[in-house]
Design a protein around this motif. Sequence first.
Motif, PDB file in Angstrom:
ATOM      1  N   ILE A   5       1.056  -1.099   0.242  1.00 18.89           N
ATOM      2  CA  ILE A   5       0.139  -0.065  -0.004  1.00 18.89           C
ATOM      3  C   ILE A   5       0.860   1.201   0.037  1.00 18.89           C
ATOM      4  O   ILE A   5       0.538   2.194  -0.984  1.00 18.89           O
ATOM      5  CB  ILE A   5      -1.065  -0.092   1.169  1.00 18.89           C
ATOM      6  CG1 ILE A   5      -1.982  -1.180   0.852  1.00 18.89           C
ATOM      7  CG2 ILE A   5      -1.563   1.348   1.372  1.00 18.89           C
ATOM      8  CD1 ILE A   5      -2.729  -1.382   1.969  1.00 18.89           C
ATOM      9  N   PRO A   6       1.874   1.431   0.780  1.00 18.17           N
ATOM     10  CA  PRO A   6       2.566   2.785   0.778  1.00 18.17           C
ATOM     11  C   PRO A   6       3.450   2.899  -0.529  1.00 18.17           C
ATOM     12  O   PRO A   6       3.639   3.674  -0.799  1.00 18.17           O
ATOM     13  CB  PRO A   6       3.387   2.507   2.047  1.00 18.17           C
ATOM     14  CG  PRO A   6       3.081   1.572   2.753  1.00 18.17           C
ATOM     15  CD  PRO A   6       1.955   0.629   2.166  1.00 18.17           C
ATOM     16  N   VAL A  31       3.022   1.605  -3.276  1.00 13.88           N
ATOM     17  CA  VAL A  31       2.234   1.925  -4.499  1.00 13.88           C
ATOM     18  C   VAL A  31       1.620   3.463  -4.359  1.00 13.88           C
ATOM     19  O   VAL A  31       1.488   4.160  -5.369  1.00 13.88           O
ATOM     20  CB  VAL A  31       1.063   1.068  -4.910  1.00 13.88           C
ATOM     21  CG1 VAL A  31      -0.025   1.448  -5.922  1.00 13.88           C
ATOM     22  CG2 VAL A  31       1.486  -0.541  -5.330  1.00 13.88           C
ATOM     23  N   LEU A  32       1.087   3.692  -3.409  1.00 11.05           N
ATOM     24  CA  LEU A  32       0.529   5.133  -2.962  1.00 11.05           C
ATOM     25  C   LEU A  32       1.697   6.304  -3.160  1.00 11.05           C
ATOM     26  O   LEU A  32       1.495   7.195  -3.871  1.00 11.05           O
ATOM     27  CB  LEU A  32       0.028   5.288  -1.748  1.00 11.05           C
ATOM     28  CG  LEU A  32      -1.294   4.681  -1.601  1.00 11.05           C
ATOM     29  CD1 LEU A  32      -1.916   4.933  -0.056  1.00 11.05           C
ATOM     30  CD2 LEU A  32      -2.385   5.258  -2.690  1.00 11.05           C
ATOM     31  N   ALA A  33       3.005   5.706  -2.655  1.00 15.21           N
ATOM     32  CA  ALA A  33       3.824   6.835  -3.014  1.00 15.21           C
ATOM     33  C   ALA A  33       4.413   6.796  -4.431  1.00 15.21           C
ATOM     34  O   ALA A  33       4.735   8.086  -5.084  1.00 15.21           O
ATOM     35  CB  ALA A  33       5.197   6.477  -1.956  1.00 15.21           C
ATOM     36  N   LEU A  46       2.433   6.206  -6.979  1.00 13.85           N
ATOM     37  CA  LEU A  46       1.332   7.244  -7.872  1.00 13.85           C
ATOM     38  C   LEU A  46       1.620   8.687  -7.552  1.00 13.85           C
ATOM     39  O   LEU A  46       1.245   9.340  -8.550  1.00 13.85           O
ATOM     40  CB  LEU A  46       0.114   6.680  -7.437  1.00 13.85           C
ATOM     41  CG  LEU A  46      -0.108   5.197  -7.968  1.00 13.85           C
ATOM     42  CD1 LEU A  46      -1.574   4.671  -7.563  1.00 13.85           C
ATOM     43  CD2 LEU A  46      -0.065   5.112  -9.446  1.00 13.85           C
ATOM     44  N   CYS A  47       1.692   8.886  -6.191  1.00 18.14           N
ATOM     45  CA  CYS A  47       1.922  10.491  -5.965  1.00 18.14           C
ATOM     46  C   CYS A  47       3.197  11.097  -6.636  1.00 18.14           C
ATOM     47  O   CYS A  47       3.046  12.210  -7.392  1.00 18.14           O
ATOM     48  CB  CYS A  47       2.064  10.644  -4.332  1.00 18.14           C
ATOM     49  SG  CYS A  47       0.494  10.344  -3.684  1.00 18.14           S
TER      50      CYS A  47
END
Length: 78
Positions: free
Chosen positions: A40-41, A43-45, A47-48
Motif C-alpha cells: 500500500i505505501p 504503490v501510493l507513494a 502514484l503520488c
Amino acid sequence: MLRHEFRPGRLVAGAAFVLAGVVFAGDAGGLWQAQWFVVIPIVLAGLCLAGVAGAVARGVRRRRGPSGRTAPTGTTTT
C-alpha cells in the motif's frame, strides 16, 4: 528522432509497481518476510510521485512551446 513522447510519470508509476512485485516475489521465494500491507505505501507513494513528475513534465513542455513538429496532413492551423 523519438518515436513517442517521453512520459516520466508513467516511468515512475511503472517502477513503483515493479518494486511492489519484487517485494512480493522475494516474500514468495522465501528470501524475506513481507506483510500483506507493505504494498500500500509503495504503490501510493509511487502514484503520488508519478503525478508530480507528470505535472512537472507537462509544465516544462508548455513553457518550451511548440516542438517544431508539423501538423498532421489534412489539418489547418489558425
